[in-house]
Scaffold this motif. Sequence first.
Motif, PDB file in Angstrom:
ATOM      1  N   VAL A   8     -15.177  27.863   2.040  1.00 23.84           N
ATOM      2  CA  VAL A   8     -14.175  27.089   1.309  1.00 23.84           C
ATOM      3  C   VAL A   8     -14.280  27.479  -0.158  1.00 23.84           C
ATOM      4  CG1 VAL A   8     -13.197  24.791   0.950  1.00 23.84           C
ATOM      5  CG2 VAL A   8     -14.699  25.212   2.920  1.00 23.84           C
ATOM      6  N   GLU A   9     -13.360  28.296  -0.589  1.00 24.77           N
ATOM      7  CA  GLU A   9     -13.398  28.869  -1.940  1.00 24.77           C
ATOM      8  C   GLU A   9     -11.980  29.265  -2.330  1.00 24.77           C
ATOM      9  OE1 GLU A   9     -13.752  29.824  -5.088  1.00 24.77           O
ATOM     10  OE2 GLU A   9     -15.833  30.455  -4.797  1.00 24.77           O
ATOM     11  N   ASP A  10     -11.563  28.834  -3.512  1.00 24.81           N
ATOM     12  CA  ASP A  10     -10.181  29.091  -3.934  1.00 24.81           C
ATOM     13  C   ASP A  10     -10.006  30.407  -4.691  1.00 24.81           C
ATOM     14  OD1 ASP A  10     -11.751  27.622  -5.884  1.00 24.81           O
ATOM     15  OD2 ASP A  10      -9.973  27.739  -7.146  1.00 24.81           O
ATOM     16  N   GLU A  11     -11.107  30.968  -5.181  1.00 21.53           N
ATOM     17  CA  GLU A  11     -10.972  32.233  -5.929  1.00 21.53           C
ATOM     18  C   GLU A  11     -10.976  33.395  -4.944  1.00 21.53           C
ATOM     19  OE1 GLU A  11     -13.640  32.184  -9.646  1.00 21.53           O
ATOM     20  OE2 GLU A  11     -13.875  30.235  -8.683  1.00 21.53           O
ATOM     21  N   PRO A  12      -9.820  34.104  -4.841  1.00 21.70           N
ATOM     22  CA  PRO A  12      -9.684  35.129  -3.798  1.00 21.70           C
ATOM     23  C   PRO A  12     -10.759  36.217  -3.848  1.00 21.70           C
ATOM     24  CG  PRO A  12      -7.593  34.752  -4.905  1.00 21.70           C
ATOM     25  CD  PRO A  12      -8.616  33.986  -5.673  1.00 21.70           C
ATOM     26  N   LEU A  52     -19.437  26.148   0.601  1.00 24.58           N
ATOM     27  CA  LEU A  52     -18.498  25.273  -0.094  1.00 24.58           C
ATOM     28  C   LEU A  52     -18.590  25.450  -1.607  1.00 24.58           C
ATOM     29  CD1 LEU A  52     -16.525  22.835   0.009  1.00 24.58           C
ATOM     30  CD2 LEU A  52     -18.535  21.348   0.160  1.00 24.58           C
ATOM     31  N   ASP A  53     -17.461  25.795  -2.206  1.00 30.18           N
ATOM     32  CA  ASP A  53     -17.439  25.958  -3.658  1.00 30.18           C
ATOM     33  C   ASP A  53     -17.395  24.588  -4.335  1.00 30.18           C
ATOM     34  OD1 ASP A  53     -17.340  27.302  -6.087  1.00 30.18           O
ATOM     35  OD2 ASP A  53     -15.144  27.220  -6.136  1.00 30.18           O
ATOM     36  N   TRP A  54     -18.095  24.487  -5.432  1.00 28.71           N
ATOM     37  CA  TRP A  54     -18.137  23.234  -6.194  1.00 28.71           C
ATOM     38  C   TRP A  54     -16.774  22.936  -6.809  1.00 28.71           C
ATOM     39  CZ3 TRP A  54     -22.874  20.654  -8.076  1.00 28.71           C
ATOM     40  CH2 TRP A  54     -22.611  19.647  -9.017  1.00 28.71           C
ATOM     41  N   MET A  55     -16.191  23.959  -7.464  1.00 25.43           N
ATOM     42  CA  MET A  55     -14.928  23.785  -8.187  1.00 25.43           C
ATOM     43  C   MET A  55     -13.764  24.210  -7.304  1.00 25.43           C
ATOM     44  SD  MET A  55     -15.831  22.702 -11.222  1.00 25.43           S
ATOM     45  CE  MET A  55     -14.785  23.200 -12.586  1.00 25.43           C
ATOM     46  N   LEU A  56     -13.073  23.207  -6.759  1.00 27.07           N
ATOM     47  CA  LEU A  56     -11.929  23.491  -5.899  1.00 27.07           C
ATOM     48  C   LEU A  56     -10.713  22.754  -6.455  1.00 27.07           C
ATOM     49  CD1 LEU A  56     -13.510  22.911  -2.357  1.00 27.07           C
ATOM     50  CD2 LEU A  56     -12.786  25.115  -3.309  1.00 27.07           C
ATOM     51  N   THR A 104     -26.099  29.914  -7.056  1.00 20.31           N
ATOM     52  CA  THR A 104     -25.402  29.923  -8.339  1.00 20.31           C
ATOM     53  C   THR A 104     -24.677  31.252  -8.535  1.00 20.31           C
ATOM     54  OG1 THR A 104     -27.189  28.550  -9.174  1.00 20.31           O
ATOM     55  CG2 THR A 104     -25.721  29.516 -10.808  1.00 20.31           C
ATOM     56  N   LYS A 105     -23.409  31.165  -8.909  1.00 15.09           N
ATOM     57  CA  LYS A 105     -22.628  32.367  -9.216  1.00 15.09           C
ATOM     58  C   LYS A 105     -23.027  32.885 -10.598  1.00 15.09           C
ATOM     59  CE  LYS A 105     -18.454  30.388  -7.147  1.00 15.09           C
ATOM     60  NZ  LYS A 105     -17.064  30.009  -7.470  1.00 15.09           N
ATOM     61  N   PRO A 106     -23.059  34.181 -10.825  1.00 17.45           N
ATOM     62  CA  PRO A 106     -22.870  35.232  -9.823  1.00 17.45           C
ATOM     63  C   PRO A 106     -24.138  35.434  -8.999  1.00 17.45           C
ATOM     64  CG  PRO A 106     -23.325  36.201 -11.977  1.00 17.45           C
ATOM     65  CD  PRO A 106     -23.338  34.709 -12.160  1.00 17.45           C
TER      66      PRO A 106
HETATM   67 CA    CA Z   1     -13.528  27.679  -7.343  1.00 22.25          CA
END
Ligand code: CA
Length: 238
Positions: A8-12, A52-56, A104-106
Amino acid sequence: MTQHILVVEDEPSIAELIAVNLAHAGFEVERALQSDQALSMINRKAPSLIVLDWMLPGKPGIQFARELKSNEKTKAIPILMLTARGEEADKVAGLNAGADDYVTKPFSPNEFIARVKALLRRHTSEPDIDAPLIVGPLRLDQGGHRLIAVWPGFDPKAIALGPTYFKLLQFLMLNPERVHTRNQLLDGVWGNDKYIDERTIDVHIKRLREALQPSGCDRFVETVRGAGYRITKTPKEN
Ligand code: CA
Protein backbone atom coordinates in the motif's frame (compact mmCIF):
# COMPACT_ATOMS: atom_id res chain seq x y z
CA MET A 1 3.14 -22.15 -1.31
CA THR A 2 3.75 -18.71 -2.75
CA GLN A 3 3.31 -15.97 -0.20
CA HIS A 4 1.16 -13.08 -1.18
CA ILE A 5 2.11 -9.52 -0.23
CA LEU A 6 0.01 -6.40 -0.45
CA VAL A 7 1.90 -3.15 -1.00
CA VAL A 8 0.00 0.00 0.00
CA GLU A 9 1.96 2.95 -1.34
CA ASP A 10 0.84 5.95 -3.37
CA GLU A 11 4.21 6.93 -4.84
CA PRO A 12 4.47 5.00 -8.12
CA SER A 13 8.28 4.84 -8.25
CA ILE A 14 8.58 3.42 -4.72
CA ALA A 15 5.65 1.04 -5.20
CA GLU A 16 7.27 -0.19 -8.40
CA LEU A 17 10.69 -0.65 -6.78
CA ILE A 18 9.15 -2.65 -3.93
CA ALA A 19 6.92 -4.75 -6.18
CA VAL A 20 9.76 -5.64 -8.54
CA ASN A 21 12.04 -6.69 -5.69
CA LEU A 22 9.34 -8.73 -3.96
CA ALA A 23 8.43 -10.49 -7.20
CA HIS A 24 12.10 -11.16 -7.83
CA ALA A 25 12.34 -12.74 -4.35
CA GLY A 26 9.52 -15.10 -5.29
CA PHE A 27 6.52 -13.36 -3.72
CA GLU A 28 3.19 -12.71 -5.34
CA VAL A 29 2.50 -8.97 -5.18
CA GLU A 30 -0.64 -6.85 -5.26
CA ARG A 31 -0.64 -3.08 -5.09
CA ALA A 32 -3.02 -0.50 -3.66
CA LEU A 33 -2.75 3.30 -3.72
CA GLN A 34 -4.63 3.98 -0.50
CA SER A 35 -6.38 2.30 2.41
CA ASP A 36 -9.94 1.90 1.03
CA GLN A 37 -8.66 0.10 -2.02
CA ALA A 38 -6.32 -1.97 0.18
CA LEU A 39 -9.16 -2.98 2.50
CA SER A 40 -11.33 -4.34 -0.29
CA MET A 41 -8.33 -6.32 -1.58
CA ILE A 42 -7.66 -7.71 1.92
CA ASN A 43 -11.30 -8.73 2.29
CA ARG A 44 -11.16 -10.54 -1.01
CA LYS A 45 -7.94 -12.38 -0.20
CA ALA A 46 -5.98 -12.01 3.03
CA PRO A 47 -2.32 -11.35 2.24
CA SER A 48 0.58 -13.04 4.08
CA LEU A 49 1.98 -9.58 4.87
CA ILE A 50 1.13 -5.92 4.26
CA VAL A 51 3.73 -3.31 3.34
CA LEU A 52 2.10 -0.07 4.42
CA ASP A 53 3.28 3.45 3.73
CA TRP A 54 2.91 5.95 6.55
CA MET A 55 2.01 8.90 4.30
CA LEU A 56 -0.99 8.02 2.17
CA PRO A 57 -3.67 10.20 0.58
CA GLY A 58 -6.82 10.06 2.69
CA LYS A 59 -6.38 7.90 5.76
CA PRO A 60 -2.80 7.86 7.09
CA GLY A 61 -1.04 4.50 7.15
CA ILE A 62 -0.74 4.61 10.92
CA GLN A 63 -4.51 4.88 11.34
CA PHE A 64 -5.11 2.09 8.83
CA ALA A 65 -2.65 -0.12 10.74
CA ARG A 66 -4.57 0.53 13.95
CA GLU A 67 -7.85 -0.44 12.29
CA LEU A 68 -6.42 -3.63 10.80
CA LYS A 69 -5.01 -4.65 14.19
CA SER A 70 -8.30 -4.06 15.98
CA ASN A 71 -10.24 -6.21 13.51
CA GLU A 72 -10.47 -9.95 14.35
CA LYS A 73 -10.22 -10.90 10.69
CA THR A 74 -7.11 -8.91 9.89
CA LYS A 75 -5.21 -8.56 13.15
CA ALA A 76 -2.95 -11.56 12.53
CA ILE A 77 -1.58 -10.16 9.26
CA PRO A 78 1.91 -8.77 9.85
CA ILE A 79 2.43 -5.14 8.85
CA LEU A 80 5.72 -3.68 7.70
CA MET A 81 5.47 0.10 7.87
CA LEU A 82 7.32 2.36 5.45
CA THR A 83 8.26 5.72 6.79
CA ALA A 84 10.23 8.62 5.39
CA ARG A 85 10.54 10.01 8.87
CA GLY A 86 13.60 9.09 10.84
CA GLU A 87 12.30 10.34 14.15
CA GLU A 88 12.33 7.77 16.94
CA ALA A 89 8.99 9.03 18.26
CA ASP A 90 7.34 8.31 14.92
CA LYS A 91 8.71 4.79 14.83
CA VAL A 92 7.40 4.14 18.31
CA ALA A 93 4.01 5.56 17.32
CA GLY A 94 3.96 3.27 14.29
CA LEU A 95 4.78 0.20 16.33
CA ASN A 96 2.21 1.17 18.97
CA ALA A 97 -0.39 1.51 16.24
CA GLY A 98 0.16 -2.12 15.33
CA ALA A 99 2.94 -2.11 12.76
CA ASP A 100 5.08 -5.18 13.41
CA ASP A 101 8.22 -3.61 12.00
CA TYR A 102 9.20 -0.56 9.99
CA VAL A 103 11.67 0.40 7.28
CA THR A 104 12.82 3.99 6.85
CA LYS A 105 13.02 5.43 3.34
CA PRO A 106 15.31 5.40 1.50
CA PHE A 107 16.12 1.73 2.00
CA SER A 108 18.19 -0.79 0.12
CA PRO A 109 16.17 -3.47 -1.68
CA ASN A 110 18.24 -6.19 -0.02
CA GLU A 111 17.56 -4.88 3.45
CA PHE A 112 13.89 -4.47 2.64
CA ILE A 113 13.52 -8.07 1.42
CA ALA A 114 15.45 -9.35 4.45
CA ARG A 115 13.03 -7.49 6.76
CA VAL A 116 10.00 -8.90 4.92
CA LYS A 117 11.35 -12.43 5.21
CA ALA A 118 12.22 -12.01 8.89
CA LEU A 119 8.74 -10.71 9.64
CA LEU A 120 7.11 -13.59 7.77
CA ARG A 121 9.28 -16.10 9.62
CA ARG A 122 8.24 -14.62 12.96
CA HIS A 123 4.58 -14.80 12.04
CA THR A 124 4.36 -18.14 10.36
CA SER A 125 2.92 -20.85 12.56
CA GLU A 126 4.19 -23.57 10.28
CA PRO A 127 7.28 -25.27 11.65
CA ASP A 128 10.39 -24.55 9.61
CA ILE A 129 10.75 -27.95 7.97
CA ASP A 130 13.82 -26.87 6.03
CA ALA A 131 15.88 -26.69 9.19
CA PRO A 132 17.30 -30.06 10.21
CA LEU A 133 16.87 -31.14 13.82
CA ILE A 134 20.23 -31.90 15.38
CA VAL A 135 20.90 -33.74 18.63
CA GLY A 136 24.37 -35.16 19.20
CA PRO A 137 25.33 -37.09 16.05
CA LEU A 138 21.73 -37.34 14.85
CA ARG A 139 20.58 -35.11 11.96
CA LEU A 140 16.92 -35.37 11.15
CA ASP A 141 15.81 -33.84 7.84
CA GLN A 142 12.12 -33.14 8.45
CA GLY A 143 11.15 -32.22 4.90
CA GLY A 144 13.05 -35.06 3.29
CA HIS A 145 12.10 -37.64 5.99
CA ARG A 146 15.70 -38.72 6.35
CA LEU A 147 17.84 -39.50 9.35
CA ILE A 148 21.61 -39.41 9.27
CA ALA A 149 24.20 -40.18 11.92
CA VAL A 150 27.26 -37.94 11.70
CA TRP A 151 30.21 -39.00 13.82
CA PRO A 152 33.39 -36.92 13.60
CA GLY A 153 35.92 -38.65 11.34
CA PHE A 154 33.37 -41.01 9.78
CA ASP A 155 31.21 -40.79 6.67
CA PRO A 156 27.60 -39.79 7.45
CA LYS A 157 25.48 -42.91 7.82
CA ALA A 158 21.83 -43.00 6.76
CA ILE A 159 19.49 -44.68 9.26
CA ALA A 160 16.31 -46.30 7.97
CA LEU A 161 13.24 -45.63 10.13
CA GLY A 162 9.59 -46.53 9.62
CA PRO A 163 7.12 -43.62 9.59
CA THR A 164 5.95 -44.06 13.20
CA TYR A 165 9.49 -44.26 14.54
CA PHE A 166 10.44 -41.26 12.46
CA LYS A 167 7.54 -39.30 13.97
CA LEU A 168 8.43 -40.44 17.46
CA LEU A 169 12.07 -39.42 17.05
CA GLN A 170 11.04 -36.12 15.45
CA PHE A 171 8.77 -35.36 18.41
CA LEU A 172 11.60 -36.03 20.86
CA MET A 173 14.10 -34.02 18.81
CA LEU A 174 11.80 -31.01 18.55
CA ASN A 175 12.19 -30.68 22.32
CA PRO A 176 15.60 -32.08 23.17
CA GLU A 177 16.56 -32.61 26.81
CA ARG A 178 12.93 -32.35 27.91
CA VAL A 179 11.33 -35.39 29.55
CA HIS A 180 8.10 -36.51 27.88
CA THR A 181 5.64 -38.68 29.75
CA ARG A 182 4.17 -41.67 27.93
CA ASN A 183 0.92 -39.78 27.79
CA GLN A 184 2.53 -36.77 26.12
CA LEU A 185 4.18 -39.01 23.55
CA LEU A 186 0.86 -40.69 22.93
CA ASP A 187 -0.84 -37.34 22.28
CA GLY A 188 2.03 -35.83 20.31
CA VAL A 189 2.83 -38.78 18.08
CA TRP A 190 -0.32 -40.86 17.83
CA GLY A 191 -2.91 -38.14 18.41
CA ASN A 192 -6.34 -39.61 18.77
CA ASP A 193 -5.50 -43.16 17.82
CA LYS A 194 -7.27 -45.06 20.58
CA TYR A 195 -5.68 -48.39 19.72
CA ILE A 196 -2.40 -47.37 21.27
CA ASP A 197 -1.90 -47.60 25.01
CA GLU A 198 0.92 -46.30 27.17
CA ARG A 199 2.75 -49.65 27.28
CA THR A 200 2.94 -49.58 23.50
CA ILE A 201 5.13 -46.49 23.86
CA ASP A 202 7.74 -48.60 25.67
CA VAL A 203 7.74 -51.09 22.81
CA HIS A 204 8.13 -48.32 20.25
CA ILE A 205 10.99 -46.73 22.17
CA LYS A 206 12.67 -50.14 22.35
CA ARG A 207 12.35 -50.59 18.59
CA LEU A 208 13.50 -47.05 17.93
CA ARG A 209 16.64 -47.77 19.95
CA GLU A 210 17.17 -51.00 18.01
CA ALA A 211 17.05 -49.00 14.77
CA LEU A 212 19.56 -46.48 16.15
CA GLN A 213 21.84 -49.09 17.71
CA PRO A 214 23.95 -50.03 14.62
CA SER A 215 25.05 -46.39 14.28
CA GLY A 216 25.78 -46.09 17.98
CA CYS A 217 23.00 -43.56 18.55
CA ASP A 218 20.60 -45.61 20.71
CA ARG A 219 21.97 -44.26 23.99
CA PHE A 220 20.87 -40.71 23.07
CA VAL A 221 17.29 -41.81 23.73
CA GLU A 222 17.11 -41.99 27.51
CA THR A 223 14.64 -43.48 29.92
CA VAL A 224 13.93 -41.23 32.88
CA ARG A 225 12.78 -43.51 35.64
CA GLY A 226 9.26 -42.81 36.84
CA ALA A 227 8.82 -39.99 34.33
CA GLY A 228 9.21 -40.97 30.69
CA TYR A 229 11.66 -40.50 27.85
CA ARG A 230 13.88 -37.84 26.44
CA ILE A 231 16.51 -37.32 23.81
CA THR A 232 19.73 -35.75 25.00
CA LYS A 233 22.98 -34.66 23.43
CA THR A 234 24.86 -35.73 26.57
CA PRO A 235 23.76 -39.29 27.36
CA LYS A 236 25.00 -41.04 30.44
CA GLU A 237 27.78 -43.51 29.68
CA ASN A 238 26.56 -47.07 29.99
CA1 CA B 1 3.37 8.01 0.40
